[in-house]
Design a protein around this motif. Structure first.
Motif, PDB file in Angstrom:
ATOM      1  N   THR A  15       0.828  -1.559  -0.263  1.00 49.91           N
ATOM      2  CA  THR A  15       0.137  -0.093  -0.188  1.00 49.91           C
ATOM      3  C   THR A  15       0.935   1.355  -0.122  1.00 49.91           C
ATOM      4  OG1 THR A  15      -0.302   0.209   2.507  1.00 49.91           O
ATOM      5  CG2 THR A  15      -1.810  -0.787   1.603  1.00 49.91           C
ATOM      6  N   LEU A  16       1.816   1.192   0.055  1.00 53.52           N
ATOM      7  CA  LEU A  16       3.176   2.994   0.347  1.00 53.52           C
ATOM      8  C   LEU A  16       3.817   2.267  -1.270  1.00 53.52           C
ATOM      9  CD1 LEU A  16       4.727   1.561   3.350  1.00 53.52           C
ATOM     10  CD2 LEU A  16       2.934   3.262   3.397  1.00 53.52           C
ATOM     11  N   GLY A  17       3.300   4.358  -1.727  1.00 59.54           N
ATOM     12  CA  GLY A  17       3.673   4.512  -2.973  1.00 59.54           C
ATOM     13  C   GLY A  17       5.313   5.076  -2.536  1.00 59.54           C
ATOM     14  N   LEU A  18       5.318   5.869  -3.927  1.00 65.04           N
ATOM     15  CA  LEU A  18       6.903   6.488  -3.522  1.00 65.04           C
ATOM     16  C   LEU A  18       6.474   8.494  -2.565  1.00 65.04           C
ATOM     17  CD1 LEU A  18       9.999   7.012  -4.658  1.00 65.04           C
ATOM     18  CD2 LEU A  18       8.203   8.630  -6.113  1.00 65.04           C
ATOM     19  N   ARG A  19       5.104   8.447  -2.699  1.00 63.87           N
ATOM     20  CA  ARG A  19       4.789   9.660  -2.342  1.00 63.87           C
ATOM     21  C   ARG A  19       4.889   9.476  -0.685  1.00 63.87           C
ATOM     22  NH1 ARG A  19      -1.005  11.432  -1.939  1.00 63.87           N
ATOM     23  NH2 ARG A  19      -0.930   9.093  -1.422  1.00 63.87           N
ATOM     24  N   ASP A  20       4.511   8.554  -0.119  1.00 63.57           N
ATOM     25  CA  ASP A  20       3.967   7.609   1.091  1.00 63.57           C
ATOM     26  C   ASP A  20       5.756   7.570   1.940  1.00 63.57           C
ATOM     27  OD1 ASP A  20       1.258   7.861   0.757  1.00 63.57           O
ATOM     28  OD2 ASP A  20       1.750   5.419   0.086  1.00 63.57           O
ATOM     29  N   LEU A  21       6.773   7.303   0.637  1.00 66.02           N
ATOM     30  CA  LEU A  21       7.925   6.677   1.358  1.00 66.02           C
ATOM     31  C   LEU A  21       8.366   7.797   1.425  1.00 66.02           C
ATOM     32  CD1 LEU A  21       8.617   3.140  -0.808  1.00 66.02           C
ATOM     33  CD2 LEU A  21       8.116   3.279   1.732  1.00 66.02           C
ATOM     34  N   VAL A  22       8.003   8.801   0.776  1.00 71.63           N
ATOM     35  CA  VAL A  22       9.568  10.255   0.880  1.00 71.63           C
ATOM     36  C   VAL A  22       8.628  10.941   2.446  1.00 71.63           C
ATOM     37  CG1 VAL A  22       9.951  12.697   0.060  1.00 71.63           C
ATOM     38  CG2 VAL A  22      10.434  10.849  -1.725  1.00 71.63           C
ATOM     39  N   LEU A  23       7.750  11.207   2.858  1.00 72.68           N
ATOM     40  CA  LEU A  23       6.600  11.244   3.691  1.00 72.68           C
ATOM     41  C   LEU A  23       7.373  10.510   4.738  1.00 72.68           C
ATOM     42  CD1 LEU A  23       3.638  12.311   2.565  1.00 72.68           C
ATOM     43  CD2 LEU A  23       5.392  14.033   2.716  1.00 72.68           C
ATOM     44  N   PHE A  24       7.741   9.447   4.825  1.00 80.18           N
ATOM     45  CA  PHE A  24       7.831   8.772   6.174  1.00 80.18           C
ATOM     46  C   PHE A  24       9.671   8.616   6.236  1.00 80.18           C
ATOM     47  CE2 PHE A  24       9.111   5.001   7.727  1.00 80.18           C
ATOM     48  CZ  PHE A  24       8.186   4.405   8.891  1.00 80.18           C
ATOM     49  N   ASN A  25       9.811   9.500   5.439  1.00 79.74           N
ATOM     50  CA  ASN A  25      11.381   8.995   5.368  1.00 79.74           C
ATOM     51  C   ASN A  25      11.645  10.490   6.117  1.00 79.74           C
ATOM     52  OD1 ASN A  25      12.619   6.713   4.680  1.00 79.74           O
ATOM     53  ND2 ASN A  25      12.687   7.904   1.925  1.00 79.74           N
ATOM     54  N   GLY A 163       2.112  13.724   9.071  1.00 80.01           N
ATOM     55  CA  GLY A 163       3.677  13.738  10.115  1.00 80.01           C
ATOM     56  C   GLY A 163       4.681  14.296   9.299  1.00 80.01           C
ATOM     57  N   GLY A 164       4.528  13.734   8.277  1.00 82.59           N
ATOM     58  CA  GLY A 164       6.063  14.413   7.372  1.00 82.59           C
ATOM     59  C   GLY A 164       5.692  16.233   6.977  1.00 82.59           C
ATOM     60  N   MET A 165       4.641  15.985   6.268  1.00 85.94           N
ATOM     61  CA  MET A 165       3.976  17.066   5.771  1.00 85.94           C
ATOM     62  C   MET A 165       4.047  18.442   7.346  1.00 85.94           C
ATOM     63  SD  MET A 165       1.221  17.042   2.794  1.00 85.94           S
ATOM     64  CE  MET A 165      -0.156  16.194   3.980  1.00 85.94           C
ATOM     65  N   LEU A 221      14.442   2.545   8.195  1.00 85.59           N
ATOM     66  CA  LEU A 221      13.254   2.605   8.904  1.00 85.59           C
ATOM     67  C   LEU A 221      11.815   1.828   8.023  1.00 85.59           C
ATOM     68  CD1 LEU A 221      11.701   1.896  12.087  1.00 85.59           C
ATOM     69  CD2 LEU A 221      10.539   4.372  11.117  1.00 85.59           C
ATOM     70  N   SER A 222      11.987   3.367   6.512  1.00 84.63           N
ATOM     71  CA  SER A 222      11.135   2.745   5.604  1.00 84.63           C
ATOM     72  C   SER A 222      11.071   1.310   5.343  1.00 84.63           C
ATOM     73  CB  SER A 222      11.296   4.199   5.358  1.00 84.63           C
ATOM     74  OG  SER A 222      12.440   3.980   4.438  1.00 84.63           O
ATOM     75  N   SER A 223      12.623   0.965   5.318  1.00 91.85           N
ATOM     76  CA  SER A 223      12.765  -0.712   4.297  1.00 91.85           C
ATOM     77  C   SER A 223      12.578  -1.483   4.800  1.00 91.85           C
ATOM     78  CB  SER A 223      14.224  -0.472   4.413  1.00 91.85           C
ATOM     79  OG  SER A 223      15.204  -0.803   4.982  1.00 91.85           O
ATOM     80  N   LEU A 236      12.181   2.214  -3.137  1.00 89.36           N
ATOM     81  CA  LEU A 236      12.994   2.946  -1.493  1.00 89.36           C
ATOM     82  C   LEU A 236      14.008   3.703  -2.520  1.00 89.36           C
ATOM     83  CD1 LEU A 236      12.591  -0.938   0.240  1.00 89.36           C
ATOM     84  CD2 LEU A 236      12.491   1.470   0.960  1.00 89.36           C
ATOM     85  N   PRO A 237      14.549   3.070  -3.159  1.00 93.30           N
ATOM     86  CA  PRO A 237      15.760   4.630  -3.509  1.00 93.30           C
ATOM     87  C   PRO A 237      15.342   5.629  -4.181  1.00 93.30           C
ATOM     88  CG  PRO A 237      15.995   1.951  -4.811  1.00 93.30           C
ATOM     89  CD  PRO A 237      14.914   2.041  -4.152  1.00 93.30           C
ATOM     90  N   ARG A 238      14.233   5.640  -4.688  1.00 88.93           N
ATOM     91  CA  ARG A 238      14.069   7.085  -5.375  1.00 88.93           C
ATOM     92  C   ARG A 238      13.766   8.302  -4.245  1.00 88.93           C
ATOM     93  NH1 ARG A 238      11.063   6.949 -10.998  1.00 88.93           N
ATOM     94  NH2 ARG A 238      12.869   6.057 -12.243  1.00 88.93           N
TER      95      ARG A 238
END
Length: 476
Positions: A15-25, A163-165, A221-223, A236-238
């Motif tokens: 369920t986690l896309g690129l946007r979700d991962l960027v904000l998660f990081n 939270g990321g924003m 953490l996201s990994s 993940l890398p992006r």
């Protein structure tokens, strides 16, 4: 990966896309208190931020990108360590990562409660002394974050996204105020070659070096949710390539703005951002009074997002350890409806509640002192997974050919090894600094015995759990 892991983890939903991962990081790494803590040391902190970025943050990012794209497994750093070394080393890494997460939640929640009070204009009334408010706020926030993550990442990720924003917008506000102030008023601190040069022979400067280096920690953490990510080897890398520069920019420019707006001797670690806002908007008009409470609300929401991120990541490590049967088998089960590792999430929340009880109800007693020592030891334990991260990276790249592509960069094996060694050495230095007593310590030997001894006891307790798991597996 064990057979148990291979059977169970496909049930997880991607369920986690690129946007979700960027904000998660962003929400996992960015912390406003780090900026104020660094700014207390003066302009030399800017140099330390840059050095830590080059010597620790970049190696960390490249190591995580390389390992996560090669092995996008659930459990992240635990799975990599088990793969590169052995199950025993994997368990030690996963145990240290998980138990540190549990001990991290109480101080995160307690400071969030204080910051939230600024959003409603009560920051000057010592909200930390109001135990009823603090305890109620922390418990509601903790269990709300836990329930959102149990319902599923499809729902829980929105706490991390918001939270990321919310964690990054305050940094942009303070940076903007600093830029405006640079054209309108003189700096509150002197910026020159002398003040920008850190004194690494001074004990507080050494402690600050370790603090700044590990303010950058968290990209791994996201990994831990590798099998809940859409196209993990691509996304993940992006996500790290996008988030890492934003984190470094926020820390360096945010600290610079704080130092331009507020004299370092007057900065408070908790209220420093609000001091800077007050100084920045003071000459811009009374109509901007709302900025300070709005930023306080954003910081509080960002810290709640950070809580959700570390809850979800820590639970995934415990989930995979449960699949390998070193934790009780219930840790490796998924919720029948929401397909989430609900048992580790609830266990983490229950243990954090116990720690909050010790911290709030034991305030001013020997219980509080014991709790503070426990927090100090957890910082030392947190460094152990990073030793494994860089060792895994070095061992991984050494098995490749003479010319290899590491984290999308074409480098030689010697260069890649040097990158890993650089991160490893900074980690080891930070561990040594963490064992040095603060300058105000009256009995340094007692301090070291408590911190090192406490860390050793927690590691030893994990060893007992591992041995019990091994015996149970052998008996079956």
């Amino acid at each position: 990966m064990s057979e148990t892991t291979a059977r169970a983890t496909p049930e997880l939903k991607r369920t986690l896309g690129l946007r979700d991962l960027v904000l998660f990081n962003l929400v996992a790494v960015i912390g406003f208190t780090w900026m104020a803590t660094a700014a207390k040391a003066g302009p030399s902190a800017l140099t330390l931020w840059v050095l830590a970025a080059v010597l620790f943050f970049v190696p960390q990012a490249l190591a995580v990108v390389e390992l996560s794209s090669s092995y996008p497994e659930e459990g992240g750093i635990y799975a990599w360590t088990k793969r590169e070394f052995s199950e025993g080393h994997g368990f030690l890494c996963g145990w240290c990562y998980w138990i540190n997460d549990v001990l991290y939640y109480p101080p995160l929640l307690l400071t969030t409660a204080v910051i939230a009070a600024y959003a409603v204009g009560q920051g000057a009334n010592n909200p930390g002394d109001n135990w009823l408010y603090v305890f109620t706020f922390t418990l509601v926030a903790l269990w709300l974050a836990a329930l959102l993550n149990v319902v599923g990442m499809q729902t829980g990720k929105w706490l991390q996204n918001i939270g990321g924003m919310s964690s990054y917008l305050p940094a942009l506000v303070i940076i903007a105020l600093g830029v405006v102030a640079a054209f309108r008023q003189p700096a509150a601190n002197a910026f020159n070659l002398e003040t920008l040069q850190p004194n690494l022979k001074d004990l507080p400067s050494l402690n600050l070096w370790a603090t700044i280096a590990f303010a950058y920690a968290g990209l791994e953490l996201s990994s831990t949710m590798g099998q809940e990510i859409e196209r993990p080897q691509r996304n993940l890398p992006r996500s790290i390539y996008i988030a890492a520069p934003l984190v470094a920019l926020g820390y360096i420019c945010g600290t610079g703005s704080l130092l331009w707006l507020v004299p370092k001797d007057e900065l408070n670690i908790i209220s420093g951002p609000f001091q800077a806002i007050a100084a920045g908007v003071g000459n811009l008009g009374a109509g901007l009074w709302w900025i300070s409470p709005a930023v306080a609300a954003l910081i509080a929401v960002g810290r709640l997002g950070s809580l959700g991120a570390w809850l979800s990541g820590g639970a995934r490590v415990a989930f995979v350890v449960g699949l390998d049967r070193y934790f009780p088998p219930a840790f490796g089960r998924l919720h029948p409806r929401w397909h989430t590792p609900h048992v580790p999430i609830f266990v983490q929340a229950a243990l954090a509640t116990l720690c909050l009880l010790l911290a709030v109800l034991g305030k001013g007693t020997t219980v509080e002192k014991a709790f503070l020592i426990l927090i100090d030891t957890s910082l030392l334990i947190y460094f152990i997974p990073y030793i494994y991260l860089f060792l895994c990276f070095i061992r991984h790249v050494r098995r490749k050919g003479p010319r290899l592509r590491v984290a999308s960069l074409r480098v030689g094996k010697t260069t890649a090894t040097a990158i890993g060694l650089c991160g490893l050495l900074v980690t080891l230095c930070a561990m040594c600094v963490a064992m040095i007593p603060p300058p105000e310590t009256t009995d340094p030997l007692v301090f070291e015995a408590k911190v090192v001894g406490g860390a050793s006891l927690l590691v030893a307790f994990g060893g007992l759990i591992y041995r019990r798991g091994r015996r149970r597996e052998s008996a079956q």
